[in-house]
Design an enzyme around this catalytic site. Structure first.
Site, PDB file in Angstrom:
ATOM      1  CG  HIS A  51      21.303  92.721  86.787  1.00  0.00           C
ATOM      2  ND1 HIS A  51      21.090  91.804  87.798  1.00  0.00           N
ATOM      3  CD2 HIS A  51      20.231  92.610  85.962  1.00  0.00           C
ATOM      4  CE1 HIS A  51      19.944  91.175  87.584  1.00  0.00           C
ATOM      5  NE2 HIS A  51      19.412  91.647  86.474  1.00  0.00           N
ATOM      6  CG  HIS A 101      12.525  98.263  87.770  1.00  0.00           C
ATOM      7  ND1 HIS A 101      13.875  98.393  87.532  1.00  0.00           N
ATOM      8  CD2 HIS A 101      12.292  96.927  87.778  1.00  0.00           C
ATOM      9  CE1 HIS A 101      14.427  97.198  87.418  1.00  0.00           C
ATOM     10  NE2 HIS A 101      13.490  96.284  87.554  1.00  0.00           N
ATOM     11  CG  HIS A 123      12.720  94.151  93.331  1.00  0.00           C
ATOM     12  ND1 HIS A 123      11.452  94.149  92.803  1.00  0.00           N
ATOM     13  CD2 HIS A 123      13.551  93.786  92.313  1.00  0.00           C
ATOM     14  CE1 HIS A 123      11.506  93.785  91.525  1.00  0.00           C
ATOM     15  NE2 HIS A 123      12.766  93.571  91.204  1.00  0.00           N
ATOM     16  CD  GLU A 154      13.246  90.418  92.408  1.00  0.00           C
ATOM     17  OE1 GLU A 154      14.279  90.675  91.754  1.00  0.00           O
ATOM     18  OE2 GLU A 154      12.143  90.179  91.885  1.00  0.00           O
ATOM     19  CG  HIS A 210      17.415  94.236  89.856  1.00  0.00           C
ATOM     20  ND1 HIS A 210      18.084  94.175  88.670  1.00  0.00           N
ATOM     21  CD2 HIS A 210      16.104  94.388  89.537  1.00  0.00           C
ATOM     22  CE1 HIS A 210      17.211  94.278  87.658  1.00  0.00           C
ATOM     23  NE2 HIS A 210      16.014  94.420  88.164  1.00  0.00           N
ATOM     24  CG  ASP A 233      10.245  94.025  87.644  1.00  0.00           C
ATOM     25  OD1 ASP A 233      11.039  93.915  86.696  1.00  0.00           O
ATOM     26  OD2 ASP A 233      10.418  93.454  88.737  1.00  0.00           O
ATOM     27  CE1 TYR A 256      17.884  90.925  81.554  1.00  0.00           C
ATOM     28  CE2 TYR A 256      16.693  92.706  82.623  1.00  0.00           C
ATOM     29  CZ  TYR A 256      16.779  91.378  82.240  1.00  0.00           C
ATOM     30  OH  TYR A 256      15.760  90.523  82.561  1.00  0.00           O
ATOM     31  CD  GLN A 297      11.507  90.709  82.519  1.00  0.00           C
ATOM     32  OE1 GLN A 297      10.672  90.838  83.399  1.00  0.00           O
ATOM     33  NE2 GLN A 297      12.805  90.666  82.772  1.00  0.00           N
ATOM     34  NE  ARG A 348      21.686  87.180  90.390  1.00  0.00           N
ATOM     35  CZ  ARG A 348      21.611  87.431  89.071  1.00  0.00           C
ATOM     36  NH1 ARG A 348      22.523  86.942  88.248  1.00  0.00           N
ATOM     37  NH2 ARG A 348      20.637  88.176  88.591  1.00  0.00           N
TER      38      ARG A 348
HETATM   39 ZN    ZN Z   1      13.948  94.288  87.338  1.00  0.00          ZN
END
Ligand code: ZN
Length: 379
Positions: free
Chosen positions: A171, A19, A235, A201, A198, A286, A85, A24, A174
């Site tokens: 994703h 993952h 997670h 989490e 996910h 992550d 994403y 990021q 949510r």
């Molecule tokens: Zn993630």
């Protein structure tokens, strides 16, 4: 002088990070001071992440991914599951080739010597009754059909390439309409795709899912038929014991991302419940806050020691270090859709790291005391 039968090299399955959000990597050092609101938490961190997303051009996404993947390769990783994403330009405008950014990320991984499972996300909304905030529009396709077409196009583009797998990554509960899960599940099943989500989490997303559907996220996914041997919970920090049972019945995976979960203050999962129910564990970098697959691997054991205040929490029989290495390598690769023999690493046993380590304890030493900073360990 004893007869030393230590081999010159230890042959080990290479690490997998199942993952990753490569972009990021551009946030390193950005989110470690008090923010504008008194309560810094996951959700304020997310605002900072969206600000980074706003500034990403295709060229920058590729450049950041190259650096992230180079670091992973240097650390002994050879397989990455990239939960991808960011799909569109600012304002949610698709690129001429709607998979432009996915292609760039895949190219960055291959050029860095990694196999990649491109886990193409489906992101439909900010949450039940919430409107999209700045940044999120780059994640959202015009329709579910468009998302699925983009995935089929990716499958077609890389059909002949053994180094690439394509998976689907709705994703979270949510960000996906409850009504969309059926179609997502059957699409993935018909193509035997890895299915990463996910899940659990943060307590808030669980509360919101219950409010909207009357079910916790994993209960909803189970009822929609999502659980299988290709299902990967990312997670799973706040799963309950009955959810561990559901996952175990399907031999599903949980991908723990310890260095990121620590950074975000997510909490500690009940790994004992997952293990005792036969859930398969794997690991992920992550957010790239720390690039050290050794850290992510041993946290499967050491975080559980902190939570339970016991020692040796992993396999109570057999060899915990073996189990942990498998989680951080072959299990992760399988969670990403790579079955069978994979890339190997050779650790030099004449490296000073192994001084005073008894023959037979080398793997335990590596798992519990190794770090990526061991220059020259892997030949
Ligand atoms: Zn993630």
């Amino acid at each position: 002088m004893t007869l030393d039968s230590r081999p010159e090299v230890l042959s080990l399955a290479a690490f997998t990070t199942a993952h990753s959000h490569a972009f990021q990597r551009a946030m390193r050092g950005k989110t470690q001071r008090p923010g504008p609101v008194p309560e810094d938490d996951f959700w304020t961190w997310r605002e900072a992440m969206y600000a980074v997303v706003e500034g990403l051009t295709p060229e920058r996404i590729e450049a950041v991914a190259r650096e992230a993947f180079r670091e992973l390769h240097d650390a002994g990783v050879r397989t990455v599951g990239e939960f991808h994403y960011v799909h569109h330009a600012r304002g949610g405008v698709p690129y001429d080739d709607r998979n432009e950014l996915a292609h760039r990320v895949i190219r960055a991984a291959l050029d860095s010597g990694l196999r990649i499972s491109l886990l193409r996300s489906v992101y439909e909304r900010a949450g039940h009754g919430r409107s999209l905030v700045a940044g999120q529009d780059r994640f959202v396709d015009k329709s579910l059909d468009e998302s699925l077409r983009a995935i089929d196009d990716l499958i077609g583009s890389y059909a002949g390439d053994d180094r690439v797998r394509i998976g689907i990554a709705p994703h979270s509960t949510r960000a996906v309409h409850p009504a969309s899960w059926r179609e997502l599940v059957s699409f993935a099943r018909n193509r035997s795709l890895p299915f990463h989500v996910h899940v659990a989490e943060q307590p808030r997303e669980i509360a919101e899912c219950i409010e909207e559907t009357g079910k916790r996220p994993l209960e909803l996914l189970s009822d929609e038929g999502a659980l299988s041997e290709r299902f990967v919970v990312v997670h799973g920090t706040h799963l309950l014991p009955h959810e561990a049972v559901l996952l175990g019945e399907h031999r599903a995976f949980v991908c723990m991302c310890a260095t990121t979960e620590r950074d975000l203050g997510d909490g500690l999962p009940d790994l004992g419940a997952l293990r005792s129910n036969g859930v398969r564990l794997c690991t992920g970098i992550d957010s790239h806050v720390v690039c050290d697959p050794f850290e992510d691997m041993r946290a499967l054991e050491t975080h559980e020691r902190l939570r339970t205040r016991k020692r040796v929490a992993a396999a109570r029989v057999g060899h915990p270090a073996k189990e942990l290495w498998a989680s951080a390598s072959t299990e992760g690769a399988e969670a990403c859709g790579f079955l069978g023999e994979g890339p190997m690493l050779s650790a030099r046993t004449d490296h000073p790291f192994f001084a005073f380590v008894d023959h037979g304890d080398e793997l335990d030493a590596l798992v519990f005391s190794g770090t990526r900073a061991l220059d020259g360990l892997f030949s």
